[in-house]
Write an enzyme that holds these catalytic residues in place. Structure first.
Site, PDB file in Angstrom:
ATOM      1  N   ASP A  24       0.932  -1.202   0.020  1.00  0.00           N
ATOM      2  CA  ASP A  24       0.072  -0.084   0.094  1.00  0.00           C
ATOM      3  C   ASP A  24       0.920   1.069   0.094  1.00  0.00           C
ATOM      4  OD1 ASP A  24      -2.377   1.343   0.235  1.00  0.00           O
ATOM      5  OD2 ASP A  24      -3.376   0.123   1.668  1.00  0.00           O
ATOM      6  N   ASP A  83     -11.083   1.969  -2.753  1.00  0.00           N
ATOM      7  CA  ASP A  83     -11.524   1.759  -1.373  1.00  0.00           C
ATOM      8  C   ASP A  83     -13.106   1.551  -1.213  1.00  0.00           C
ATOM      9  OD1 ASP A  83      -9.153   1.266  -0.187  1.00  0.00           O
ATOM     10  OD2 ASP A  83      -8.712   2.914   0.580  1.00  0.00           O
TER      11      ASP A  83
HETATM   12  C1  GLA Z   1      -5.749   1.679   2.395  1.00  0.00           C
HETATM   13  C2  GLA Z   1      -6.177   0.501   1.395  1.00  0.00           C
HETATM   14  C3  GLA Z   1      -7.161  -0.359   2.000  1.00  0.00           C
HETATM   15  C4  GLA Z   1      -6.548  -0.835   3.237  1.00  0.00           C
HETATM   16  C5  GLA Z   1      -6.187   0.246   4.321  1.00  0.00           C
HETATM   17  C6  GLA Z   1      -5.328  -0.434   5.425  1.00  0.00           C
HETATM   18  O1  GLA Z   1      -6.867   2.725   2.485  1.00  0.00           O
HETATM   19  O2  GLA Z   1      -6.799   0.892   0.099  1.00  0.00           O
HETATM   20  O3  GLA Z   1      -7.511  -1.662   1.318  1.00  0.00           O
HETATM   21  O4  GLA Z   1      -5.775  -1.650   3.179  1.00  0.00           O
HETATM   22  O5  GLA Z   1      -5.334   1.036   3.630  1.00  0.00           O
HETATM   23  O6  GLA Z   1      -4.843   0.849   6.344  1.00  0.00           O
END
Ligand code: GLA
Length: 693
Positions: free
Chosen positions: A447, A512
Site C-alpha cells: 500500500d 476503497d
Molecule cells: C488503504 C487500502 C485499504 C486498506 C487500508 C489499510 O486504504 O486501500 O484497502 O488496506 O489502507 O489501512
C-alpha cells in the site's frame, strides 16, 4: 537532397516518419494501415510554400520538437546550462533498425548545446512503445525541466479527449473534453500516480464510438508525477505529449549523465475506444512478470480489511479462515493491523514486526492454519511510510522526506520515507524479508496511503523522481529474492495504477469504494487501460461502508465478476442462506474465470442498462446490468458488436438460480438487431453464456 521514409506497420495501423537529409526526423503519419509499398509522395517541405510572416525556412512537426530555433509549438525539451544552451536543435538523425520494420532507434546530436537524444520506437501488434533518453555531452551540468517521453502526431480531425479524473473512493471518473485550438493539458504533482489524473487517455475522431471508428490511446509507464497535453498545431494536426513532470532542479545531469524517460505505450485502433482498450490489454499482459512466467487462474481472495479493520483477534481470524475455506476462498489476505502497536491509523508504520499482544506466537499459527485449509496466505504492508509515532521514527527522524525549516505535513498521520537512501531500503527489505522467509506468505498487498509533499532529501533537493526509481528497485529486490510471491499494488485503493508499477506487481486494488453501482463506472475506466485479471474487485458488505448504499448480494457478485474476484466483509456473520449463495457465486467465478479473464467488451444498452462481455468471439460470458428502474415499457434488445456475423450461437442464461433459458441466434442478428433481455429490477444483473454452434 533525398529524404528517407521510415515506416512501422502494425496489423491495422501504420506510423510514418520522414528523415530529411539535413534536418531532424518529422512526423508524417499515424493512423489506419497503409499498403506495404505505399509511396509518401514529395517531401513535406516540398509541398509547403513559406506562409506570410514566417521564417524563411519554417520548421515542420518533428518527432522531437525543440524550443528556441524556430518551432513555436510545445517543445519536447526544456533545458538550460546555468542559463546557457536554452535553445536546442538537431540535424539529421542516425537511424538504427533494431528489428526490421518493427523497432528502430533515432539518435540526434546537438553539438552547440552539447546534448545527445535517442528515441526508441517499437511496434508490436498495433501497440507502440516509445521512450527517450538525453545525455549531457558537455562538462557543465545541464538542468532539465521537461523531457517528453513521446510527442505523437494526431490527425486534424481529432475531436475528443477521454481522460480520467477522480479521488479516493471515486477513481476513474471519465472526463470528455472537446479539442479546439487551446492546449489541453493534464498534470499530476502528487508524487505518485494519483487518484485524480490517470497518466493516459484516449483521443477519438468525430464519428468514433465505443466499438467503431479510429481512436488513439496513450499511457505513461510511470508511478510518479506526470504531464500530458494535446496542442493544436498550425498545420491543423495535434501534438500529444506525455512525460514525467519534473520538480524544480530535480533533474540536473552532470557531464556524461543520462536521463531516460519512462516509456509511453500508445496505440491506434479502428475499433473505437474498446479497440484501444483491447490493444492496451495485450500490451499490459506482455509487461507482467508472473511467477514461473505464466499466470495461474486468479484465486478468489478474502481480504480482512472491511470486515475487521484494526481489530485483529486471533481466534476470530482462525474462525474466519475456516469459514473462508468452506465457501471456497483460495487466498486469505491479512490486511492492516497486525504489526507492533497498530491499533488504529495513528501509529506504527515502519515497525514491521508482529504485535505480540495480538499474535503471542507470531503470525505462524494463523498463516499455517490458512495454508492447512488449502488457501494461500497474504499480508498487507506499506513499506514507503512511517508514522511519527513509531520506533522507527524515534530512532531515525531524518529518514522521512522533509525540507529543513518547513513543517512535516502528515496525511493519515503518516510521513513518507526517503527511499533514495540505501539504508532505508535495506531496513525495509530486511524487516519484511524476514517475515517472508519465516512464514508461508505467498502474497503481499503493498500500500501507499498518501501523496508526497515537502519531498526533499537531506541535501534539500526534490526527491520525487528518485523516490519512484528507488521504489521500483525495492519492488524488484523483493521480486528477485521471492520470485513466487505475487504483489498487489494499492494506494488508498487506486492511487497507483499504471503501466510502470504493473511490471513489478500482479493485481491492483481498484478503489476503497466497494459500492457495486459506483464500481461499475470505475471498473469501466480501469478496463480502458488495464486487463480484467489484474483488477481487484470484491464483494463488499451492505450497507456499503464508503457510500451507505445497500445492494443485493447477487448484484454485488455480478459486478465483482468483471475482475479478479474477492470477498471483503466478515462472512462469519452471514446467515446460512447467504453463505450458501456466496459459495455459489465463488463456484461460478471459478467455473468461468477462464472466459472472464479473456478478451473483454463493454457497452451501453440504453434505458440505463450496461453490458460487459468476456471471453472470445467464439465463446463468451455476457453480463447485463440494470442500473436504474426501467423507464421504457419494454427492455430494448442488447446489441453485441463483438460476435462473429457469419455464425450461430447457443445462448444460455446462467448463474445461481438463473431461470432456465436456452436459445440460439444468428451472429448478424445479435450484432445488428440485438438479443432480447427480460425486464429487471434496478441494481440487478442477468448473465448469459454464448457459444458458437
Ligand atoms: C488503504 C487500502 C485499504 C486498506 C487500508 C489499510 O486504504 O486501500 O484497502 O488496506 O489502507 O489501512
Amino acid at each position: 537532397m533525398t529524404e528517407m521514409i521510415l515506416a512501422l506497420h502494425g496489423a491495422t495501423t501504420s506510423l510514418v516518419i520522414e528523415c530529411p537529409a539535413s534536418g531532424p526526423p518529422l512526423w508524417r503519419y499515424w493512423g489506419p494501415r497503409l499498403a506495404d509499398d505505399f509511396a509518401s509522395g514529395p517531401a513535406l517541405g516540398d509541398t509547403r510554400p513559406t506562409p506570410s510572416f514566417s521564417l524563411d525556412e519554417t520548421l515542420s512537426f518533428a518527432v522531437f520538437p525543440t524550443f528556441g530555433l524556430g518551432w513555436f509549438g510545445q517543445s519536447a525539451l526544456i533545458a538550460h546550462r546555468a542559463g546557457q544552451d536554452f535553445a536546442q536543435g538537431f540535424g539529421a538523425a542516425e537511424v538504427e533498425w533494431l528489428e526490421a520494420g518493427k523497432a528502430l532507434r533515432l539518435s540526434l546530436v546537438d553539438d552547440v548545446a552539447q546534448i545527445a537524444v535517442t528515441i526508441g520506437l517499437a511496434m508490436d501488434g498495433d501497440v507502440l512503445t516509445i521512450s527517450t533518453a538525453l545525455t549531457n555531452r558537455g562538462d557543465e551540468p545541464i538542468d532539465i525541466g521537461w523531457l517528453a517521453s513521446a510527442t505523437l502526431p494526431l490527425p486534424d480531425d481529432a475531436a475528443l479527449v477521454r481522460s480520467y479524473s477522480g479521488r479516493h473512493n471515486g477513481e476513474f471518473l471519465l472526463c470528455e473534453d472537446v479539442l479546439g485550438r487551446n492546449i489541453w493539458r493534464k498534470e499530476n504533482r502528487r508524487g505518485l500516480t494519483s487518484h485524480d489524473a490517470f497518466p493516459g487517455g484516449v483521443v477519438a475522431l468525430p464519428a468514433t464510438s465505443a466499438h467503431a471508428g479510429v481512436a488513439y490511446g496513450a499511457q505513461l509507464a510511470w508511478s510518479g508525477n506526470h504531464v500530458q497535453s494535446v496542442e493544436w498545431l498550425d498545420d491543423g494536426r495535434y501534438a500529444w505529449q506525455l512525460g514525467e513532470w519534473l520538480a524544480p532542479g530535480e533533474m540536473q545531469l552532470a557531464g556524461g549523465e543520462t536521463y531516460a524517460t519512462p516509456d509511453v505505450i500508445a496505440t491506434c485502433s479502428l475499433a473505437g475506444w474498446a479497440g484501444v482498450a483491447d490493444n492496451f490489454h495485450g500490451a499490459i499482459r506482455r509487461l507482467i512478470h508472473w511467477p514461473d512466467g505464466q499466470m495461474k487462474p486468479r484465486p478468489v481472495h478474502l481480504n480482512t480489511w472491511e470486515g475487521y479493520y484494526f481489530d485483529h483477534d486471533l481466534p476470530a481470524l482462525l474462525t474466519l479462515a475456516d469459514a473462508a475455506a468452506e465457501v471456497g476462498i483460495e487466498r486469505f489476505v491479512l490486511d492492516d493491523g497486525w504489526f507492533l502497536g497498530r491499533d488504529d491509523d495513528s501509529s506504527s508504520l515502519g515497525d514491521w514486526s508482529v504485535d505480540p499482544r495480538k499474535y503471542p506466537d507470531g503470525l505462524g499459527p494463523l498463516a499455517h492454519h490458512v495454508v492447512a485449509k488449502g488457501m494461500e496466505f497474504g499480508l498487507w504492508v506499506e513499506p514507503e511510510m512511517i508514522n511519527p509515532n513509531s520506533d522507527l521514527f524515534r530512532a531515525h527522524p531524518d529518514w522521512a522526506l522533509q525540507i529543513a525549516g518547513r513543517p512535516m505535513q502528515t496525511a493519515r498521520n503518516q510521513l513518507v520515507l526517503d527511499l533514495s537512501r540505501g539504508e532505508v531500503c535495506d531496513y525495509l527489505f530486511e524487516s519484511i524479508a524476514k517475515l517472508l522467509r519465516d512464514l508461508p506468505i505467498s502474497y503481499l498487498k503493498w500500500d501507499h496511503n498518501r501523496d508526497l509533499v515537502a519531498a526533499g532529501g537531506s541535501d534539500g533537493r526534490a526527491r520525487y523522481h528518485a523516490q519512484i526509481l528507488a521504489a521500483y528497485a525495492l519492488f524488484d529486490r523483493f521480486r528477485a529474492a521471492f520470485p513466487d510471491v505475487e504483489i498487489e499494488a494499492c494506494a488508498g485503493g487506486g492511487g497507483r495504477i499504471d503501466a510502470g508499477i504493473v511490471q513489478r506487481t500482479h493485481r491492483f486494488w481498484t478503489s476503497d469504494c466497494i459500492d457495486a453501482v459506483s464500481r461499475i463506472t470505475m471498473q469501466r475506466g480501469f478496463l480502458q487501460f488495464m486487463p480484467p485479471e489484474i483488477m481487484g474487485s470484491h464483494i463488499g458488505t451492505a450497507p456499503v461502508h464508503s457510500t451507505g448504499r445497500t445492494q443485493q448480494l447477487d448484484f454485488r457478485a455480478a459486478v465483482a465478476l468483471q475482475g479478479h474476484f474477492g470477498v471483503e466483509f466478515d462472512l462469519v456473520k452471514l446467515g446460512a442462506d447467504d453463505r450458501a449463495r456466496l459459495g455459489q457465486w465463488i463456484r461460478f467465478y471459478k467455473d468461468w474465470r477462464h472466459l472472464l479473464h479473456g478478451q473483454i467488451w463493454q457497452g451501453d444498452a440504453g434505458d440505463n442498462m450496461l453490458w460487459h462481455a468476456a471471453g472470445s468471439a467464439e465463446e463468451w460470458i455476457l453480463i447485463v446490468y440494470r442500473m436504474q428502474p426501467m423507464q421504457y415499457r419494454h427492455m430494448p434488445p442488447v446489441r453485441l458488436p463483438f460476435v462473429r456475423l457469419d455464425t450461430h450461437y447457443q445462448i444460455d442464461r446462467i448463474g445461481p438460480d438463473a431461470p432456465s433459458e436456452s436459445r440460439s441466434f444468428d451472429g448478424s442478428w445479435l450484432c445488428k438487431a440485438g438479443m432480447p433481455v427480460p425486464p429487471m429490477m434496478a441494481e440487478c444483473a442477468a448473465i448469459y453464456h454464448g457459444k458458437r454452434l
